[in-house]
Write a protein that holds these residues in place. Structure first.
Motif, PDB file in Angstrom:
ATOM      1  N   PRO A 165      59.976  91.131 -25.262  1.00  0.00           N
ATOM      2  CA  PRO A 165      60.991  90.388 -25.812  1.00  0.00           C
ATOM      3  C   PRO A 165      60.931  89.343 -26.917  1.00  0.00           C
ATOM      4  CG  PRO A 165      60.566  89.810 -23.523  1.00  0.00           C
ATOM      5  CD  PRO A 165      59.143  91.043 -23.593  1.00  0.00           C
ATOM      6  N   ARG A 166      62.085  89.156 -27.176  1.00  0.00           N
ATOM      7  CA  ARG A 166      61.653  87.995 -28.027  1.00  0.00           C
ATOM      8  C   ARG A 166      62.147  86.557 -27.040  1.00  0.00           C
ATOM      9  NH1 ARG A 166      65.749  86.004 -32.836  1.00  0.00           N
ATOM     10  NH2 ARG A 166      65.270  87.804 -33.654  1.00  0.00           N
ATOM     11  N   GLY A 167      61.127  85.888 -27.382  1.00  0.00           N
ATOM     12  CA  GLY A 167      60.635  84.727 -26.845  1.00  0.00           C
ATOM     13  C   GLY A 167      58.998  84.465 -26.295  1.00  0.00           C
ATOM     14  N   ARG A 168      58.842  85.832 -25.894  1.00  0.00           N
ATOM     15  CA  ARG A 168      58.089  85.985 -25.537  1.00  0.00           C
ATOM     16  C   ARG A 168      56.508  87.342 -25.644  1.00  0.00           C
ATOM     17  NH1 ARG A 168      62.221  87.939 -20.198  1.00  0.00           N
ATOM     18  NH2 ARG A 168      62.317  85.403 -19.640  1.00  0.00           N
ATOM     19  N   LEU A 169      55.223  86.288 -24.997  1.00  0.00           N
ATOM     20  CA  LEU A 169      54.407  87.287 -26.040  1.00  0.00           C
ATOM     21  C   LEU A 169      54.268  88.905 -25.004  1.00  0.00           C
ATOM     22  CD1 LEU A 169      51.202  85.081 -26.090  1.00  0.00           C
ATOM     23  CD2 LEU A 169      52.459  85.656 -27.598  1.00  0.00           C
ATOM     24  N   VAL A 170      54.747  88.963 -23.799  1.00  0.00           N
ATOM     25  CA  VAL A 170      54.683  90.128 -22.511  1.00  0.00           C
ATOM     26  C   VAL A 170      54.974  90.012 -21.547  1.00  0.00           C
ATOM     27  CG1 VAL A 170      52.248  90.224 -21.697  1.00  0.00           C
ATOM     28  CG2 VAL A 170      53.080  92.233 -22.637  1.00  0.00           C
ATOM     29  N   SER A 171      56.173  90.805 -21.042  1.00  0.00           N
ATOM     30  CA  SER A 171      56.961  91.028 -20.144  1.00  0.00           C
ATOM     31  C   SER A 171      56.151  92.183 -19.360  1.00  0.00           C
ATOM     32  CB  SER A 171      58.132  90.629 -19.788  1.00  0.00           C
ATOM     33  OG  SER A 171      58.633  89.943 -20.133  1.00  0.00           O
ATOM     34  N   LEU A 172      55.848  92.007 -18.169  1.00  0.00           N
ATOM     35  CA  LEU A 172      55.322  93.643 -17.199  1.00  0.00           C
ATOM     36  C   LEU A 172      55.815  92.886 -15.926  1.00  0.00           C
ATOM     37  CD1 LEU A 172      52.757  93.825 -15.779  1.00  0.00           C
ATOM     38  CD2 LEU A 172      52.131  92.076 -17.594  1.00  0.00           C
ATOM     39  N   GLN A 173      56.178  94.651 -15.374  1.00  0.00           N
ATOM     40  CA  GLN A 173      56.492  95.278 -14.523  1.00  0.00           C
ATOM     41  C   GLN A 173      55.369  96.674 -13.858  1.00  0.00           C
ATOM     42  OE1 GLN A 173      60.325  96.432 -14.563  1.00  0.00           O
ATOM     43  NE2 GLN A 173      61.180  94.372 -15.113  1.00  0.00           N
ATOM     44  N   VAL A 174      54.517  95.725 -13.106  1.00  0.00           N
ATOM     45  CA  VAL A 174      53.408  97.483 -12.423  1.00  0.00           C
ATOM     46  C   VAL A 174      53.595  97.439 -11.230  1.00  0.00           C
ATOM     47  CG1 VAL A 174      51.366  97.593 -12.423  1.00  0.00           C
ATOM     48  CG2 VAL A 174      52.495  96.506 -14.559  1.00  0.00           C
ATOM     49  N   ARG A 175      53.437  98.888 -10.485  1.00  0.00           N
ATOM     50  CA  ARG A 175      54.136  98.941  -9.195  1.00  0.00           C
ATOM     51  C   ARG A 175      52.353 100.118  -9.331  1.00  0.00           C
ATOM     52  NH1 ARG A 175      59.000  99.980  -8.497  1.00  0.00           N
ATOM     53  NH2 ARG A 175      59.226  98.055  -7.021  1.00  0.00           N
ATOM     54  N   PRO A 176      51.765  99.872  -8.080  1.00  0.00           N
ATOM     55  CA  PRO A 176      50.498 101.016  -7.779  1.00  0.00           C
ATOM     56  C   PRO A 176      50.945 101.586  -6.775  1.00  0.00           C
ATOM     57  CG  PRO A 176      50.180  98.510  -6.434  1.00  0.00           C
ATOM     58  CD  PRO A 176      51.483  98.926  -7.471  1.00  0.00           C
ATOM     59  N   GLU A 177      50.565 103.010  -7.520  1.00  0.00           N
ATOM     60  CA  GLU A 177      51.086 104.216  -6.604  1.00  0.00           C
ATOM     61  C   GLU A 177      49.601 104.804  -5.902  1.00  0.00           C
ATOM     62  OE1 GLU A 177      51.708 107.023 -10.082  1.00  0.00           O
ATOM     63  OE2 GLU A 177      54.253 106.793  -9.405  1.00  0.00           O
ATOM     64  N   ARG A 178      47.859 104.502  -6.433  1.00  0.00           N
ATOM     65  CA  ARG A 178      47.441 104.522  -6.022  1.00  0.00           C
ATOM     66  C   ARG A 178      46.427 103.191  -6.386  1.00  0.00           C
ATOM     67  NH1 ARG A 178      47.062 109.209  -8.550  1.00  0.00           N
ATOM     68  NH2 ARG A 178      45.360 108.078  -9.994  1.00  0.00           N
ATOM     69  N   LEU A 179      45.580 102.767  -4.828  1.00  0.00           N
ATOM     70  CA  LEU A 179      44.659 101.572  -5.464  1.00  0.00           C
ATOM     71  C   LEU A 179      44.310 100.751  -6.445  1.00  0.00           C
ATOM     72  CD1 LEU A 179      44.869 100.256  -1.556  1.00  0.00           C
ATOM     73  CD2 LEU A 179      46.475  99.862  -3.361  1.00  0.00           C
ATOM     74  N   GLY A 180      44.053 100.044  -6.864  1.00  0.00           N
ATOM     75  CA  GLY A 180      42.877  99.605  -8.353  1.00  0.00           C
ATOM     76  C   GLY A 180      42.075  99.124  -7.898  1.00  0.00           C
ATOM     77  N   ARG A 181      41.419  98.867  -8.976  1.00  0.00           N
ATOM     78  CA  ARG A 181      40.257  97.585  -9.478  1.00  0.00           C
ATOM     79  C   ARG A 181      40.717  96.845  -9.850  1.00  0.00           C
ATOM     80  NH1 ARG A 181      35.138 100.914  -9.381  1.00  0.00           N
ATOM     81  NH2 ARG A 181      36.778 102.218 -11.312  1.00  0.00           N
ATOM     82  N   TRP A 182      41.397  97.585 -10.964  1.00  0.00           N
ATOM     83  CA  TRP A 182      41.309  96.428 -11.840  1.00  0.00           C
ATOM     84  C   TRP A 182      42.687  96.484 -13.266  1.00  0.00           C
ATOM     85  CZ3 TRP A 182      37.500  99.469 -13.391  1.00  0.00           C
ATOM     86  CH2 TRP A 182      37.232 100.357 -14.290  1.00  0.00           C
ATOM     87  N   LEU A 183      43.379  95.859 -13.370  1.00  0.00           N
ATOM     88  CA  LEU A 183      44.161  96.205 -14.658  1.00  0.00           C
ATOM     89  C   LEU A 183      44.783  94.741 -15.230  1.00  0.00           C
ATOM     90  CD1 LEU A 183      47.564  97.069 -15.299  1.00  0.00           C
ATOM     91  CD2 LEU A 183      48.667  95.645 -13.665  1.00  0.00           C
ATOM     92  N   GLY A 184      44.057  95.094 -16.776  1.00  0.00           N
ATOM     93  CA  GLY A 184      43.542  93.726 -17.753  1.00  0.00           C
ATOM     94  C   GLY A 184      44.523  93.675 -18.675  1.00  0.00           C
ATOM     95  N   LEU A 185      45.013  93.173 -19.095  1.00  0.00           N
ATOM     96  CA  LEU A 185      45.761  92.330 -20.521  1.00  0.00           C
ATOM     97  C   LEU A 185      44.522  92.168 -21.626  1.00  0.00           C
ATOM     98  CD1 LEU A 185      48.508  92.527 -22.078  1.00  0.00           C
ATOM     99  CD2 LEU A 185      48.300  89.760 -21.434  1.00  0.00           C
ATOM    100  N   HIS A 186      44.093  92.796 -22.406  1.00  0.00           N
ATOM    101  CA  HIS A 186      43.154  92.348 -23.046  1.00  0.00           C
ATOM    102  C   HIS A 186      43.617  91.860 -25.043  1.00  0.00           C
ATOM    103  CE1 HIS A 186      39.884  94.702 -20.574  1.00  0.00           C
ATOM    104  NE2 HIS A 186      40.985  94.998 -20.075  1.00  0.00           N
ATOM    105  N   LEU A 187      42.962  90.569 -24.653  1.00  0.00           N
ATOM    106  CA  LEU A 187      43.653  89.734 -26.301  1.00  0.00           C
ATOM    107  C   LEU A 187      42.015  89.658 -27.610  1.00  0.00           C
ATOM    108  CD1 LEU A 187      45.138  88.403 -28.315  1.00  0.00           C
ATOM    109  CD2 LEU A 187      44.838  86.696 -26.854  1.00  0.00           C
ATOM    110  N   GLU A 188      42.172  90.584 -28.226  1.00  0.00           N
ATOM    111  CA  GLU A 188      40.644  90.796 -29.198  1.00  0.00           C
ATOM    112  C   GLU A 188      40.921  89.560 -29.834  1.00  0.00           C
ATOM    113  OE1 GLU A 188      41.238  93.693 -31.517  1.00  0.00           O
ATOM    114  OE2 GLU A 188      41.556  95.298 -30.197  1.00  0.00           O
ATOM    115  N   LEU A 189      39.714  88.781 -29.872  1.00  0.00           N
ATOM    116  CA  LEU A 189      38.753  87.917 -30.106  1.00  0.00           C
ATOM    117  C   LEU A 189      38.412  87.797 -31.187  1.00  0.00           C
ATOM    118  CD1 LEU A 189      38.406  85.098 -27.692  1.00  0.00           C
ATOM    119  CD2 LEU A 189      40.793  85.315 -28.903  1.00  0.00           C
ATOM    120  N   GLY A 190      37.674  88.721 -32.344  1.00  0.00           N
ATOM    121  CA  GLY A 190      36.651  89.133 -33.093  1.00  0.00           C
ATOM    122  C   GLY A 190      35.133  88.801 -32.928  1.00  0.00           C
ATOM    123  N   PRO A 191      34.415  88.538 -33.468  1.00  0.00           N
ATOM    124  CA  PRO A 191      33.056  87.707 -33.303  1.00  0.00           C
ATOM    125  C   PRO A 191      33.061  87.059 -33.008  1.00  0.00           C
ATOM    126  CG  PRO A 191      33.266  88.329 -35.335  1.00  0.00           C
ATOM    127  CD  PRO A 191      34.860  88.705 -34.795  1.00  0.00           C
TER     128      PRO A 191
END
Length: 144
Positions: A21-47
């Protein structure tokens, strides 16, 4: 935002939405249905070369209706196709109301961070085991 993506544990089950949304990089709402080991937001930085870089810093502004601790890592690609992670020492704490976070690592003092890499990412690891609502308002990476 170009270079920004989510990666989810394929063995877990997540339900949710994310948007910018305007004024934010990202907003998220997440609900696990089965337990997980990771949930990652990745920002590419190149080399991103880190030779003679005394510190690499991150400044973030975020908010959440309920407190959430988020781990942050610099991920460096390897020539063999793998990668290595160097975690920052402090967790980002998302909480009600906007909060600012500042953390740094010293690549020239950390032998596990290669000076050069085919690619790098900044990864925010969100808690994968609970209902999560987070808004990332700003994220900046700096080095001298």
């Amino acid at each position: 935002m170009p270079g920004l993506r989510f990666r989810l544990d394929p063995e877990a089950g997540f339900e949710g939405v994310w948007h910018s949304p305007r004024g934010r990089l990202v907003s998220l709402q997440v609900r696990p249905e089965r337990l997980g080991r990771w949930l990652g937001l990745h920002l590419e930085l190149g080399p991103l070369a880190l030779e003679n870089v005394p510190f690499l810093g991150v400044v973030a502004r975020l908010a959440a209706p309920r407190p959430a601790a988020i781990r942050m890592a610099l991920r460096s690609g390897r020539e063999d196709g793998g990668f290595s992670d160097q975690f920052f020492q402090r967790h980002l704490l998302a909480q009600p109301g906007e909060a600012d976070h500042l953390d740094m690592i010293s690549p020239d003092r950390m032998p596990d961070i290669p000076a050069t890499a085919p690619w790098r990412e900044l990864v925010l690891f969100f808690p994968p085991t609970e209902h999560l609502e987070v808004s990332l308002h700003d994220l900046r990476i700096f080095a001298p």
